[in-house]
Design a protein around this motif. Structure first.
Motif, short mmCIF file in Angstrom:
data_model
loop_
_atom_site.label_atom_id
_atom_site.label_comp_id
_atom_site.label_asym_id
_atom_site.label_seq_id
_atom_site.Cartn_x
_atom_site.Cartn_y
_atom_site.Cartn_z
N GLY A 29 79.81 -61.95 -43.85
CA GLY A 29 80.12 -61.88 -45.30
C GLY A 29 81.39 -61.09 -45.40
O GLY A 29 81.92 -61.40 -46.34
N TYR A 30 81.68 -60.17 -44.58
CA TYR A 30 82.85 -59.30 -44.83
C TYR A 30 83.80 -60.05 -44.09
O TYR A 30 85.03 -60.30 -44.96
CB TYR A 30 82.82 -58.03 -43.95
CG TYR A 30 83.71 -57.04 -44.34
CD1 TYR A 30 83.86 -56.25 -45.58
CD2 TYR A 30 84.67 -56.59 -43.51
CE1 TYR A 30 84.89 -55.42 -45.72
CE2 TYR A 30 85.78 -55.83 -43.64
CZ TYR A 30 85.71 -55.41 -44.81
OH TYR A 30 86.93 -54.16 -45.10
N TYR A 31 84.08 -60.40 -42.89
CA TYR A 31 85.27 -61.23 -42.19
C TYR A 31 85.41 -62.57 -42.78
O TYR A 31 86.48 -63.28 -42.81
CB TYR A 31 85.14 -60.92 -40.70
CG TYR A 31 85.56 -59.49 -40.47
CD1 TYR A 31 86.68 -58.93 -40.60
CD2 TYR A 31 84.47 -58.81 -39.77
CE1 TYR A 31 86.91 -57.66 -40.16
CE2 TYR A 31 84.48 -57.40 -39.59
CZ TYR A 31 85.73 -56.76 -39.71
OH TYR A 31 85.86 -55.38 -39.33
N VAL A 32 84.36 -63.24 -43.16
CA VAL A 32 84.62 -64.57 -43.75
C VAL A 32 83.85 -64.65 -44.86
O VAL A 32 82.81 -65.20 -45.40
CB VAL A 32 83.92 -65.65 -42.82
CG1 VAL A 32 84.12 -66.94 -42.94
CG2 VAL A 32 83.95 -65.33 -41.22
N PRO A 33 84.76 -64.26 -46.07
CA PRO A 33 84.22 -64.23 -47.42
C PRO A 33 83.78 -65.39 -48.11
O PRO A 33 82.95 -65.50 -48.92
CB PRO A 33 85.18 -63.28 -48.27
CG PRO A 33 86.49 -63.44 -47.34
CD PRO A 33 86.02 -63.41 -46.00
N GLU A 34 84.57 -66.47 -47.75
CA GLU A 34 84.20 -67.67 -48.32
C GLU A 34 82.76 -68.37 -47.78
O GLU A 34 82.26 -69.21 -48.73
CB GLU A 34 85.31 -68.76 -47.73
CG GLU A 34 85.51 -69.21 -46.23
CD GLU A 34 86.52 -68.15 -45.61
OE1 GLU A 34 86.78 -68.46 -44.52
OE2 GLU A 34 86.61 -67.17 -46.13
N VAL A 35 82.18 -67.52 -47.00
CA VAL A 35 80.80 -68.06 -46.54
C VAL A 35 80.13 -68.14 -47.74
O VAL A 35 78.94 -68.90 -47.85
CB VAL A 35 80.32 -67.39 -45.21
CG1 VAL A 35 79.93 -66.06 -45.59
CG2 VAL A 35 79.12 -68.01 -44.67
N LYS A 36 80.26 -67.17 -48.51
CA LYS A 36 79.11 -66.85 -49.89
C LYS A 36 79.25 -68.04 -50.61
O LYS A 36 78.33 -68.53 -51.14
CB LYS A 36 79.49 -65.55 -50.53
CG LYS A 36 78.68 -65.31 -51.66
CD LYS A 36 79.11 -63.88 -52.29
CE LYS A 36 78.18 -63.72 -53.53
NZ LYS A 36 78.48 -62.34 -54.08
N ASP A 37 80.76 -68.43 -50.83
CA ASP A 37 80.85 -69.53 -51.73
C ASP A 37 80.18 -70.97 -51.33
O ASP A 37 79.51 -71.69 -51.85
CB ASP A 37 82.23 -69.97 -52.12
CG ASP A 37 82.94 -68.58 -53.00
OD1 ASP A 37 81.99 -67.99 -53.76
OD2 ASP A 37 84.14 -68.24 -52.95
N ARG A 38 80.47 -71.12 -49.93
CA ARG A 38 79.79 -72.23 -49.11
C ARG A 38 78.48 -72.25 -49.23
O ARG A 38 77.69 -73.34 -49.42
CB ARG A 38 80.45 -72.43 -47.85
CG ARG A 38 82.00 -72.58 -47.53
CD ARG A 38 82.37 -72.62 -46.29
NE ARG A 38 83.83 -72.91 -46.27
CZ ARG A 38 84.52 -73.06 -45.21
NH1 ARG A 38 83.92 -72.73 -43.86
NH2 ARG A 38 85.77 -73.19 -45.18
N LEU A 39 77.85 -71.12 -49.20
CA LEU A 39 76.15 -71.23 -49.04
C LEU A 39 75.72 -71.28 -50.43
O LEU A 39 74.86 -72.01 -50.61
CB LEU A 39 75.80 -69.89 -48.47
CG LEU A 39 75.91 -69.62 -46.95
CD1 LEU A 39 75.72 -68.17 -46.78
CD2 LEU A 39 74.82 -70.48 -45.85
#
Length: 353
Positions: A29-39
């Motif tokens: 969540g911190y180092y790959v912030p775009e994971v939140k939008d993708r999930l």
């Protein structure tokens, strides 16, 4: 062989796996912030699809172990209805009020976070409690009954009680709550796994009880904990960046949650121990009192206040505290059973079967 030694490899080291899952989630969540939008790009029942799948599968193997053909016998005894009445009072009156008190005591200046906190306290557990109950050796039939009753009560009570406790008692942010998120949560996160489990047991158990108990359940059961670890990774990945960047506020919200889970668990445990309630029922009562329906609280907070709201953030912190704390309580119960509880129930004349 002690109760802990009887646990499988995944269960015995579950504490390690959970903390590793939490760490992986936060780092993602911190180092790959775009994971939140993708999930969050695709949702089912107001929850991102990966988490929804994990929550449903987490419950399915546990519900497959319930002996549905025996439930009518369990429900026929007067004592069961007394136990159910006690559980309903603790869950729907005492627990939310305790959370309101703790919210006022610890977050008097953070109205939005206090509102999210109370939303968590009002949502009674229908999912995770099955996991903790199984790990601690609780009564699975009675736990299934309590979960089903809490689910039905949620449909009618969560909306008005949330308004009562959040807006009136806690003087929190205004809410125009809709009943659909509540009904939807119950139908999806209990209805789907419960329907699948009942169908599976009725079909496979009827064909071969030996195969069902000796092979199918033994293979299926560990996948529930794997689904739990998957859900934890997804939860922390969704909020990892916010947790790190708002660490001071997060820590303030953690304090009342820690007090709440600890107080609810140990007060009910002490009550059951004093009145010599059998261990398996004590497990169910203790965990249902201390557990909360985090997926419902998050879904309602997100739909009423918005996904980026402080209320939704506070609701999300709830399970981040609940998961490791209640896992620790599993070990507490196993320790108490092996060291004190068995002797206590023998002296009371209510030794378990």
């Amino acid at each position: 062989m002690t109760a802990v030694e009887k646990l499988g490899f995944v269960e015995r080291f579950l504490t390690l796996w959970i903390f590793l899952s939490m760490l992986i989630g936060v780092l993602l969540g911190y180092y790959v912030p775009e994971v939140k939008d993708r999930l969050g790009s695709s949702k089912f029942a107001d929850v991102n699809i990966p988490m929804a799948v994990g929550l449903i599968w987490m419950m399915y193997p546990i519900l497959c172990k319930v002996r549905y053909e025996m439930l009518h016998k369990v429900m026929a005894t007067k004592q069961v209805w007394k136990d159910i009445g006690y559980s309903v009072i603790i869950n729907w009156l005492v627990a939310p009020l305790i959370m309101v008190i703790l919210g006022w005591a610890t977050l008097p200046d953070l109205v939005e976070y206090r509102s999210g906190l109370v939303l968590v306290g009002t949502a009674r557990c229908i999912a995770m409690v099955l996991v903790w109950n199984r790990l601690a050796g609780g009564d699975e039939e009675f736990c299934a009954i309590v979960v089903a009753i809490n689910s039905m009560l949620q449909i009618g009570l969560y909306g008005p009680l949330s308004y009562l406790f959040v807006v009136i008692f806690s003087r929190g942010t205004h809410m125009g709550i809709s009943m659909w998120p509540v009904v939807q949560s119950v139908l999806v996160f209990l209805g789907i796994p419960l329907g699948g489990a009942v169908f599976t047991r009725l079909v496979l158990y009827k064909i071969s009880p030996t195969f069902y108990d000796k092979k199918f359940i033994r293979i299926l059961a560990p996948t529930s904990l794997l689904a739990l670890l998957f859900v934890i990774i997804i939860m922390f990945a969704m909020q990892g960046h916010e947790i790190v960047t708002n660490i001071k506020t997060v820590l303030r919200v953690i304090v009342p949650l820690l007090v709440y889970f600890t107080f609810m668990f140990f007060s009910v445990l002490a009550f059951c121990y004093y009145f010599c309630v059998p261990y398996k029922l004590t497990v169910v009562q203790s965990f249902t009192a201390a557990s909360n329906n985090f997926e419902l609280a998050i879904a309602v907070a997100a739909s009423v206040y918005g996904e980026a709201s402080k209320e939704a953030m506070a609701a999300t912190i709830g399970p981040l505290v609940e998961v490791p704390v209640l896992l620790a309580f599993v070990h507490v119960l196993l320790f108490i059973k092996s060291n004190w509880y068995d002797r206590k129930t023998e002296l009371c004349g209510c030794k378990e079967d």
